[in-house]
Design a protein around this motif. Structure first.
Motif, PDB file in Angstrom:
ATOM      1  N   VAL A  51       0.873  -1.270   0.061  1.00  0.00           N
ATOM      2  CA  VAL A  51       0.028  -0.035  -0.017  1.00  0.00           C
ATOM      3  C   VAL A  51       0.824   1.152   0.029  1.00  0.00           C
ATOM      4  N   GLY A  52       1.852   1.248   0.803  1.00  0.00           N
ATOM      5  CA  GLY A  52       2.880   2.312   0.878  1.00  0.00           C
ATOM      6  C   GLY A  52       3.483   2.754  -0.509  1.00  0.00           C
ATOM      7  N   ALA A  53       3.686   1.553  -1.175  1.00  0.00           N
ATOM      8  CA  ALA A  53       4.637   1.828  -2.520  1.00  0.00           C
ATOM      9  C   ALA A  53       3.532   2.335  -3.339  1.00  0.00           C
ATOM     10  N   LEU A  98      -7.638  -3.478  -2.836  1.00  0.00           N
ATOM     11  CA  LEU A  98      -8.758  -2.811  -2.569  1.00  0.00           C
ATOM     12  C   LEU A  98      -8.518  -2.365  -1.171  1.00  0.00           C
ATOM     13  N   TRP A  99      -7.385  -2.680  -0.363  1.00  0.00           N
ATOM     14  CA  TRP A  99      -7.163  -2.395   0.857  1.00  0.00           C
ATOM     15  C   TRP A  99      -6.576  -0.670   0.920  1.00  0.00           C
ATOM     16  N   GLY A 100      -5.697  -0.459   0.095  1.00  0.00           N
ATOM     17  CA  GLY A 100      -5.231   0.884   0.221  1.00  0.00           C
ATOM     18  C   GLY A 100      -6.544   1.750  -0.298  1.00  0.00           C
ATOM     19  N   SER A 155      -8.939  -0.403 -12.322  1.00  0.00           N
ATOM     20  CA  SER A 155      -9.389   0.986 -12.447  1.00  0.00           C
ATOM     21  C   SER A 155     -10.079   1.397 -11.063  1.00  0.00           C
ATOM     22  N   VAL A 156     -10.601   0.638 -10.472  1.00  0.00           N
ATOM     23  CA  VAL A 156     -11.093   0.965  -9.350  1.00  0.00           C
ATOM     24  C   VAL A 156      -9.922   1.281  -8.208  1.00  0.00           C
ATOM     25  N   CYS A 157      -9.038   0.472  -8.193  1.00  0.00           N
ATOM     26  CA  CYS A 157      -7.653   0.512  -7.393  1.00  0.00           C
ATOM     27  C   CYS A 157      -7.095   1.863  -7.632  1.00  0.00           C
ATOM     28  N   VAL A 158      -6.778   1.935  -9.019  1.00  0.00           N
ATOM     29  CA  VAL A 158      -6.196   3.481  -9.281  1.00  0.00           C
ATOM     30  C   VAL A 158      -6.569   4.581  -9.066  1.00  0.00           C
ATOM     31  N   LEU A 159      -8.202   4.792  -9.216  1.00  0.00           N
ATOM     32  CA  LEU A 159      -8.815   5.853  -8.964  1.00  0.00           C
ATOM     33  C   LEU A 159      -9.094   5.950  -7.430  1.00  0.00           C
ATOM     34  N   GLY A 160      -9.155   4.913  -6.603  1.00  0.00           N
ATOM     35  CA  GLY A 160      -9.144   4.953  -5.157  1.00  0.00           C
ATOM     36  C   GLY A 160      -7.636   5.588  -4.585  1.00  0.00           C
TER      37      GLY A 160
END
Length: 238
Positions: A51-53, A98-100, A155-160
């Motif tokens: 997540v940090g990366a 999806l955690w991040g 896409s959902v991950c990137v937008l989040g």
């Protein structure tokens, strides 16, 4: 004279196939990945590092030598030329989780709900939470309807993750409101929100633009502008 039959084996039985020699390295390579025996703390630290990366990828801008900060390749009918570093960033964002995005979404919702008027904290929290996830889903479906090859969860991950600059902007706006600077404080808040808006939009638009045909990139990026505009307006409102 008839040929002798193999004793202990039926006449119709087929010969056994030759056994393939599999080395230990090949068995370990093709073995399914399992983390059931992994310590809980090691799993948490691995996920936290991932997540940090990704947050670092969103915060650090791409190659600044791209004309107009990368928007020219997204908004015009041309191919996007990326450096090796940019390609590495795109590859990291493909490894979705999806955690991040959940942590980023909850952080923004909690920050704005603390500043909400009395009796409206839960409403503001629900609005921000639903806006982030529903907005990400709408932008993703729009990109797929335009012929994009991007995965839904990618896409959902990137937008989040790209909402993270808006979270930093919300925290900065809170600090600016504590300083009685009058109209200058309002101008500083607007400047912070504009920078965060451009940062979030560029990070997500460049990634989504990789999977959309050049002639349709404007239609794919257009909802992204509304998505982050709504979040910026909510931050400024509260």
């Amino acid at each position: 004279m008839a040929a002798p039959m193999n004793q202990g084996q039926p006449q119709w039985a087929s010969p056994e196939p030759p056994r393939l020699h599999v080395t230990q390295q090949e068995e370990e390579f093709f073995a399914p990945l399992s983390t059931l025996d992994e310590p809980v703390m090691e799993t948490i630290m691995r996920d936290a590092t991932a997540v940090g990366a990704k947050l670092k990828v969103v915060l650090l801008p791409m190659d600044r030598s791209i004309p107009y900060g990368g928007y020219s390749g997204v908004s015009q009918s041309e191919n996007i030329e990326l450096t090796d570093r940019d390609k590495e960033i795109i590859q990291r964002l493909k490894d979705w989780d999806l955690w991040g995005p959940l942590i980023v979404c909850l952080s923004l919702a909690v920050l704005l709900s603390f500043k909400a008027p009395v009796g409206q904290a839960s409403l503001v929290f629900a609005t921000i939470f639903c806006a982030v996830w529903v907005g990400s889903a709408v932008v993703t479906v729009n990109a797929q309807l335009l012929g994009g090859t991007i995965s839904f969860f990618q896409s959902v991950c990137v937008l989040g993750y790209c909402v993270f600059p808006m979270v930093l902007a919300a925290a900065a706006v809170d600090l600016l409101k504590m300083i009685p600077l009058g109209i200058f404080s309002t101008l500083c808040e607007l400047a912070v929100l504009v920078v965060a808006f451009l940062w979030s939009t560029r990070a997500s638009a460049v990634f989504i633009g990789q999977y959309i045909a050049p002639s349709r990139r404007v239609l794919a990026v257009y909802p992204v502008l509304f998505f982050y505009t709504f979040l910026a307006w909510m931050i400024l409102l509260f």
